[in-house]
Design a protein around this motif. Structure first.
Motif: not given
Length: 98
Positions: A15-21, A52-59
């Motif tokens: 899983r890769i989590l990050f903010s789109p902007n 993708e989630a606004t404001g999340i730290e990339p993980q």
């Protein structure tokens, strides 16, 4: 980079989590754009989840057998360092760095 073909042998899910902007996620977005196709081609049955989630730290999160998970914060890492972090997780190393 032979380890890329070993992902599905060692991991059950990636899983890769990050903010789109967010600027802090720019390297993570670049890593996905430049590496997703290769990773998925070499590991067609491995679930690679991009979230993708606004404001999340990339993980980056790896799930192993028996529900064991390990994650790494990617903020401040460049694409090469992200690739190295994924390699470490693939080999069973790494740990949550936060």
């Amino acid at each position: 980079m032979a380890w890329r073909g070993q992902l599905s042998r060692n991991l059950k899910e990636l899983r890769i989590l990050f903010s789109p902007n967010s600027p802090s996620s720019s390297s993570t977005r670049g890593f996905i754009e430049n590496n997703y196709k290769d990773l998925k081609t070499k590991n067609p049955k491995l679930p690679i989840l991009i979230r993708e989630a606004t404001g999340i730290e990339p993980q980056l999160w790896a799930r192993y057998d028996m529900g064991v998970e390990r994650g790494i914060h990617l903020e401040g890492l460049n694409e090469e360092q992200i690739s190295k972090a994924l390699e470490d997780l693939t080999k069973g190393g790494g740990g949550f760095k936060g």
